[in-house]
Each structure stands twice: as C-alpha cells, then as structure tokens.
Design a protein around this motif. Structure first.
Motif, PDB file in Angstrom:
ATOM      1  N   HIS A  41       0.837  -1.199   0.000  1.00 16.62           N
ATOM      2  CA  HIS A  41       0.000   0.000   0.000  1.00 16.62           C
ATOM      3  C   HIS A  41       0.877   1.257   0.000  1.00 16.62           C
ATOM      4  O   HIS A  41       0.540   2.266  -0.618  1.00 16.62           O
ATOM      5  CB  HIS A  41      -0.923   0.001   1.220  1.00 16.62           C
ATOM      6  N   HIS A  42       2.028   1.178   0.683  1.00 20.84           N
ATOM      7  CA  HIS A  42       2.911   2.338   0.837  1.00 20.84           C
ATOM      8  C   HIS A  42       4.118   2.314  -0.095  1.00 20.84           C
ATOM      9  O   HIS A  42       4.667   3.375  -0.421  1.00 20.84           O
ATOM     10  CB  HIS A  42       3.408   2.432   2.281  1.00 20.84           C
ATOM     11  N   PHE A  43       4.554   1.133  -0.508  1.00 16.41           N
ATOM     12  CA  PHE A  43       5.788   1.001  -1.304  1.00 16.41           C
ATOM     13  C   PHE A  43       5.568  -0.011  -2.422  1.00 16.41           C
ATOM     14  O   PHE A  43       4.801  -0.955  -2.268  1.00 16.41           O
ATOM     15  CB  PHE A  43       6.947   0.532  -0.408  1.00 16.41           C
ATOM     16  N   SER A  44       6.288   0.175  -3.508  1.00 21.74           N
ATOM     17  CA  SER A  44       6.146  -0.757  -4.628  1.00 21.74           C
ATOM     18  C   SER A  44       6.855  -2.081  -4.374  1.00 21.74           C
ATOM     19  O   SER A  44       6.635  -3.053  -5.081  1.00 21.74           O
ATOM     20  CB  SER A  44       6.661  -0.122  -5.924  1.00 21.74           C
ATOM     21  N   GLY A  45       7.723  -2.121  -3.381  1.00 23.66           N
ATOM     22  CA  GLY A  45       8.442  -3.347  -3.040  1.00 23.66           C
ATOM     23  C   GLY A  45       9.589  -3.050  -2.106  1.00 23.66           C
ATOM     24  O   GLY A  45       9.736  -1.937  -1.584  1.00 23.66           O
ATOM     25  N   LYS A  46      10.426  -4.051  -1.886  1.00 18.87           N
ATOM     26  CA  LYS A  46      11.549  -3.937  -0.967  1.00 18.87           C
ATOM     27  C   LYS A  46      12.488  -2.799  -1.357  1.00 18.87           C
ATOM     28  O   LYS A  46      12.942  -2.038  -0.502  1.00 18.87           O
ATOM     29  CB  LYS A  46      12.301  -5.271  -0.919  1.00 18.87           C
ATOM     30  N   ARG A  47      12.784  -2.675  -2.631  1.00 16.41           N
ATOM     31  CA  ARG A  47      13.712  -1.643  -3.088  1.00 16.41           C
ATOM     32  C   ARG A  47      13.172  -0.245  -2.776  1.00 16.41           C
ATOM     33  O   ARG A  47      13.903   0.620  -2.294  1.00 16.41           O
ATOM     34  CB  ARG A  47      13.974  -1.777  -4.585  1.00 16.41           C
ATOM     35  N   ASP A  48      11.905  -0.037  -3.026  1.00 18.81           N
ATOM     36  CA  ASP A  48      11.283   1.263  -2.757  1.00 18.81           C
ATOM     37  C   ASP A  48      11.296   1.568  -1.255  1.00 18.81           C
ATOM     38  O   ASP A  48      11.600   2.695  -0.842  1.00 18.81           O
ATOM     39  CB  ASP A  48       9.847   1.253  -3.300  1.00 18.81           C
ATOM     40  N   LEU A  49      10.996   0.578  -0.449  1.00 19.38           N
ATOM     41  CA  LEU A  49      11.039   0.740   1.009  1.00 19.38           C
ATOM     42  C   LEU A  49      12.472   1.014   1.471  1.00 19.38           C
ATOM     43  O   LEU A  49      12.707   1.901   2.294  1.00 19.38           O
ATOM     44  CB  LEU A  49      10.481  -0.502   1.707  1.00 19.38           C
ATOM     45  N   ALA A  50      13.427   0.265   0.948  1.00 18.23           N
ATOM     46  CA  ALA A  50      14.834   0.472   1.329  1.00 18.23           C
ATOM     47  C   ALA A  50      15.295   1.876   0.942  1.00 18.23           C
ATOM     48  O   ALA A  50      16.016   2.534   1.699  1.00 18.23           O
ATOM     49  CB  ALA A  50      15.723  -0.582   0.678  1.00 18.23           C
ATOM     50  N   ALA A  51      14.873   2.354  -0.218  1.00 21.19           N
ATOM     51  CA  ALA A  51      15.245   3.711  -0.640  1.00 21.19           C
ATOM     52  C   ALA A  51      14.694   4.743   0.341  1.00 21.19           C
ATOM     53  O   ALA A  51      15.395   5.690   0.728  1.00 21.19           O
ATOM     54  CB  ALA A  51      14.745   3.984  -2.055  1.00 21.19           C
ATOM     55  N   ALA A  52      13.457   4.553   0.785  1.00 23.07           N
ATOM     56  CA  ALA A  52      12.865   5.476   1.768  1.00 23.07           C
ATOM     57  C   ALA A  52      13.615   5.395   3.100  1.00 23.07           C
ATOM     58  O   ALA A  52      13.869   6.434   3.740  1.00 23.07           O
ATOM     59  CB  ALA A  52      11.387   5.151   1.969  1.00 23.07           C
ATOM     60  N   ALA A  53      13.988   4.201   3.503  1.00 20.73           N
ATOM     61  CA  ALA A  53      14.731   4.029   4.755  1.00 20.73           C
ATOM     62  C   ALA A  53      16.106   4.678   4.662  1.00 20.73           C
ATOM     63  O   ALA A  53      16.554   5.345   5.604  1.00 20.73           O
ATOM     64  CB  ALA A  53      14.863   2.544   5.081  1.00 20.73           C
ATOM     65  N   LEU A  54      16.766   4.511   3.531  1.00 22.66           N
ATOM     66  CA  LEU A  54      18.088   5.131   3.352  1.00 22.66           C
ATOM     67  C   LEU A  54      17.978   6.652   3.314  1.00 22.66           C
ATOM     68  O   LEU A  54      18.839   7.352   3.852  1.00 22.66           O
ATOM     69  CB  LEU A  54      18.769   4.597   2.086  1.00 22.66           C
ATOM     70  N   GLU A  55      16.924   7.166   2.695  1.00 19.63           N
ATOM     71  CA  GLU A  55      16.717   8.626   2.684  1.00 19.63           C
ATOM     72  C   GLU A  55      16.525   9.147   4.104  1.00 19.63           C
ATOM     73  O   GLU A  55      17.061  10.198   4.468  1.00 19.63           O
ATOM     74  CB  GLU A  55      15.501   8.996   1.825  1.00 19.63           C
TER      75      GLU A  55
END
Length: 188
Positions: A41-55
C-alpha cells in the motif's frame, strides 16, 4: 506510529544490521508486525522501502553532522567534535555500511542517498576548514577537501577496524590519531 513509519524504521534497522541483500521483505513485515498488503500500500516493493529508509537515515546523519559543525567553537574544535562524536563503533555507520553491499552499489536509487550523504559530509567539513583557514585557525596551505576527506575516511575506516577486531578501542585509536594530526595542522 503509523504503518508507513513503522516499516521505514524497521527497514532502517535491518539495513544497518544486515545490509540490503541479507534483509528480506518478510523479515521487515514480521518485525514491523504488518501484513504484506500494508507494505505494498505504501511502497512498490523492498527496493522502494529500502530507498525510503536510506533517505531517512541520510537525513538524520546530515542533521547530526550539521548540528556539530554549526555549533559554537573554533573551526578546529568543530571538526574534532565531528570526529570524536559518540558512536556505536561496533555497529558501524548506517550509510558507510551500505557501500559493502553489492546490491546497493548496483542499484542507483539505493546508492544515491549513500553517496550524496557521504559527499555532503565531506563538503560540510571542508566548508568548516575553509572558515578555519580564513580565521587563521588552520595553516593557509591546508587543503580543505583533503582534510575533510581524511576525517570521513578515518571515521569509516575506524568502524571497519572496530568491527573486524570486535573492539571499540580500534575506532578510538583511529579517531585519536586523526584528531592529533588535525591539531598539528592547525595554527601556524
């Protein structure tokens, strides 16, 4: 705490602990105590979530550095305060640790916040050194970028030494050596 924030916070911790490749989406979901649908619902997948976490990790790292480098004191004191800042040397750096992950290096959207943050810190330190040169706190022949790069490399290398030896004293020795060199470079 909302679901998105929980997912990002958990991803931040797991990336720091294990790196991107060794962190599974399932593990993130389990630790965040949310279902798969919530993540998508919030992210397109692990990569998108990881990018948000790294940001988010990058923003926190920049804010901490900025606070130290903008504090009261001479330029020499501010550079050394960045260098000597209390750290968990056995955990390593949230950003620096990502440079050892082949998947991060091969994924531009994951590498970008890491590279930009480390570059920003070198630039911010170099600005403080420039101020110190103008105020005659550092010798006029001091190269701001080289000195700033040495400080960042010392911190990152200190993490590596401490983790390899499982001894925070290895980090402390690297920092003490760099601080001594900076004090020697100051003045004159």
């Amino acid at each position: 705490m909302d679901t998105r924030t929980r997912l990002v916070n958990v991803a931040q911790d797991l990336l720091w602990e294990r790196g991107y490749a060794a962190t599974s989406s399932k593990e993130i979901l389990n630790r965040a105590n949310v279902g798969q649908g919530s993540m998508y619902h919030h992210f397109s997948g692990k990569r998108d979530l990881a990018a948000a976490a790294l940001e988010q990790s990058a923003a926190a790292m920049r804010a901490e550095a900025e606070a130290l480098l903008a504090a009261d004191g001479t330029s020499v004191e501010r550079v050394i305060s960045y260098l000597e800042r209390q750290r968990d040397s056995l955990r390593g750096c949230r950003m620096g640790r990502m440079t050892y992950d082949a998947d991060v290096l091969a994924t531009p959207e994951l590498l970008r916040p890491v590279a930009e943050t480390l570059g920003w810190i070198v630039g911010a330190l170099a600005d403080v050194v420039r101020q110190g040169i103008e105020a005659r706190e550092f010798r006029h022949e001091t190269d701001p970028e080289q000195l700033a790069s040495m400080v960042v490399a010392t911190v990152q290398g200190g993490y590596v030494l401490a983790r390899a030896q499982q001894n925070p004293a290895a980090f402390d020795a690297a920092v003490a050596g760099a601080a001594s060199l900076i004090r020697q470079q100051a003045g004159g």
